[in-house]
Design an enzyme around this catalytic site. Structure first.
Site, PDB file in Angstrom:
ATOM      1  N   GLY A  50       0.826  -1.205   0.000  1.00  0.00           N
ATOM      2  CA  GLY A  50       0.000   0.000   0.000  1.00  0.00           C
ATOM      3  C   GLY A  50       0.858   1.251   0.000  1.00  0.00           C
ATOM      4  N   ARG A  69     -11.169  -5.144  -8.834  1.00  0.00           N
ATOM      5  CA  ARG A  69     -11.683  -3.922  -9.459  1.00  0.00           C
ATOM      6  C   ARG A  69     -12.240  -4.197 -10.841  1.00  0.00           C
ATOM      7  NH1 ARG A  69      -7.300   0.655 -10.041  1.00  0.00           N
ATOM      8  NH2 ARG A  69      -6.434  -1.015 -11.336  1.00  0.00           N
ATOM      9  N   ARG A 128     -11.622 -10.539 -14.899  1.00  0.00           N
ATOM     10  CA  ARG A 128     -10.612 -11.192 -15.740  1.00  0.00           C
ATOM     11  C   ARG A 128     -10.670 -12.697 -15.473  1.00  0.00           C
ATOM     12  NH1 ARG A 128      -7.730  -8.934 -11.461  1.00  0.00           N
ATOM     13  NH2 ARG A 128      -6.264 -10.320 -10.372  1.00  0.00           N
ATOM     14  N   ARG A 150      -6.390  -2.945   4.808  1.00  0.00           N
ATOM     15  CA  ARG A 150      -6.217  -1.733   5.597  1.00  0.00           C
ATOM     16  C   ARG A 150      -7.468  -1.541   6.438  1.00  0.00           C
ATOM     17  NH1 ARG A 150      -1.660  -2.313   4.446  1.00  0.00           N
ATOM     18  NH2 ARG A 150      -0.168  -0.817   3.586  1.00  0.00           N
ATOM     19  N   ASP A 208      -6.382  -8.065  11.178  1.00  0.00           N
ATOM     20  CA  ASP A 208      -4.980  -7.684  11.365  1.00  0.00           C
ATOM     21  C   ASP A 208      -4.822  -6.177  11.291  1.00  0.00           C
ATOM     22  OD1 ASP A 208      -2.170  -8.232  11.700  1.00  0.00           O
ATOM     23  OD2 ASP A 208      -1.906  -7.694   9.586  1.00  0.00           O
ATOM     24  N   HIS A 242      -1.512  -5.598  13.126  1.00  0.00           N
ATOM     25  CA  HIS A 242      -0.941  -5.290  11.806  1.00  0.00           C
ATOM     26  C   HIS A 242       0.420  -5.972  11.635  1.00  0.00           C
ATOM     27  CE1 HIS A 242      -0.920  -2.100   8.360  1.00  0.00           C
ATOM     28  NE2 HIS A 242      -0.449  -3.275   7.953  1.00  0.00           N
ATOM     29  N   GLY A 260       0.809  -8.632   9.345  1.00  0.00           N
ATOM     30  CA  GLY A 260       0.806  -9.422   8.125  1.00  0.00           C
ATOM     31  C   GLY A 260       2.138  -9.395   7.400  1.00  0.00           C
TER      32      GLY A 260
END
Length: 320
Positions: free
Chosen positions: A80, A177, A180, A236, A259, A283, A285
């Protein structure tokens, strides 16, 4: 005499890991170690390539940027980059911002599976029982025969499915998003979420935080999840509406394994700490033994490309 062009003169590389520990770096740069300490170790104007300190917070990460007038590339060690995007206007035009796609796939996917299994099998309850020297047996849900939905099917989402494969899930559905095809099956677009959510026993959030995904897991999203379903968030915290999630947890209708949280760090006294059916990790990960060797490989590869003028990998934005 014409003034020296700072972008031509800049030849420093700022690294959050001591250069001698990285090894194999091109010898055409001067390497400077800075891991968000209070003092800058060198003149920021001489920095051409800035590797952002890992998990030191947005304020520390962007602090040298206004003085980095010779900057040409910024490399994060996170997938991110939302903490760096607001600083893009402070970077010289043409500076490339690169993320760490692929760096955290193994570690984050491993934690996503750990959280899923721990929450389903009631590991937090067993730990509490152990602390009380109490033998509390019983039946618990298994991951086998469950339908799992992965929301956010980039490299981390794909790595999560890799690790789900041996667990005999009834079905794995994928949302991203854009639609496919993959070797494992179709990836559905976000527009298909309302139709797919009610079928999932486990929903794993692995999407980046963007304007589109901020608050994506809100009251409507959660209401469509089936009774007793598990929400796992390794993305997030702000992708999930904390107030809406708390309402579902307190009703006992849903469970969660998180997480990441919003706010983060989660402050003492926040109701999420003690909400029923929630497992929280701080957090973690990315930070594991898998991080350092992969981070070093990424830095060596990107700096070798930078030295030879090859295109950098994972360019997500360019200052303009």
């Amino acid at each position: 005499m014409a003034p020296e062009d700072p972008r031509t003169a800049a030849n420093d590389v700022w690294l959050p890991i001591p250069p001698d520990e990285v090894g194999g770096l091109p010898d055409c740069f001067r390497y400077v170690h800075w891991d968000a300490g209070p003092e800058f170790p060198a003149d920021p104007a001489r920095c051409a390539f800035y590797v952002v300190p890992y998990m030191k917070g947005a304020e520390a990460s962007v602090r040298p940027l206004p003085e980095m007038t010779g900057l040409r590339a910024v490399q994060t060690l996170t997938a991110g980059i939302e903490h760096m995007l607001p600083a893009l206007p402070h970077m010289p035009p043409g500076t490339q911002l690169c993320n760490a796609r692929g760096l955290h796939d193994a570690s984050t996917a491993e934690l996503a599976l750990t959280l899923t299994l721990a929450a389903l099998r009631g590991i937090p309850d067993f730990v509490r029982s152990q602390d009380e020297e109490r033998w509390a047996t019983g039946f618990r849900p298994a991951l086998a025969d469950k339908t799992v939905l992965i929301v956010g099917y980039g490299s981390i989402g794909s790595a999560i499915e890799d690790r789900l494969t041996p667990f005999e899930c009834a079905r794995v559905a994928r949302i991203a998003r854009t639609a496919r095809e993959t070797v494992r099956g179709p990836v559905l677009p976000l527009a298909e979420l309302p139709a797919v959510l009610p079928e999932a026993d486990v929903v794993i959030i692995a999407t980046p935080l963007t304007d589109t995904t901020r608050g994506l897991v809100g009251s409507d999203f959660l209401a469509r999840m089936k009774d007793g379903a598990l929400l796992v968030n390794v993305a997030r915290g702000a992708v999930v509406d904390t107030k809406a999630l708390l309402a579902e947890l307190e009703s006992g209708r849903l469970c969660a394994a998180l997480d990441v949280t919003d706010p983060e760090p989660l402050p003492a006294g926040h109701p999420l700490w003690h909400a029923p059916g929630v497992l929280i990790t701080p957090h973690v990960g990315g930070p594991s033994s898998a991080f350092l060797p992969r981070a070093k490989r990424l830095m060596r590869d990107q700096l070798s490309r930078f030295a030879t003028g090859e295109p950098l990998r994972n360019v997500v934005a360019t200052a303009g």
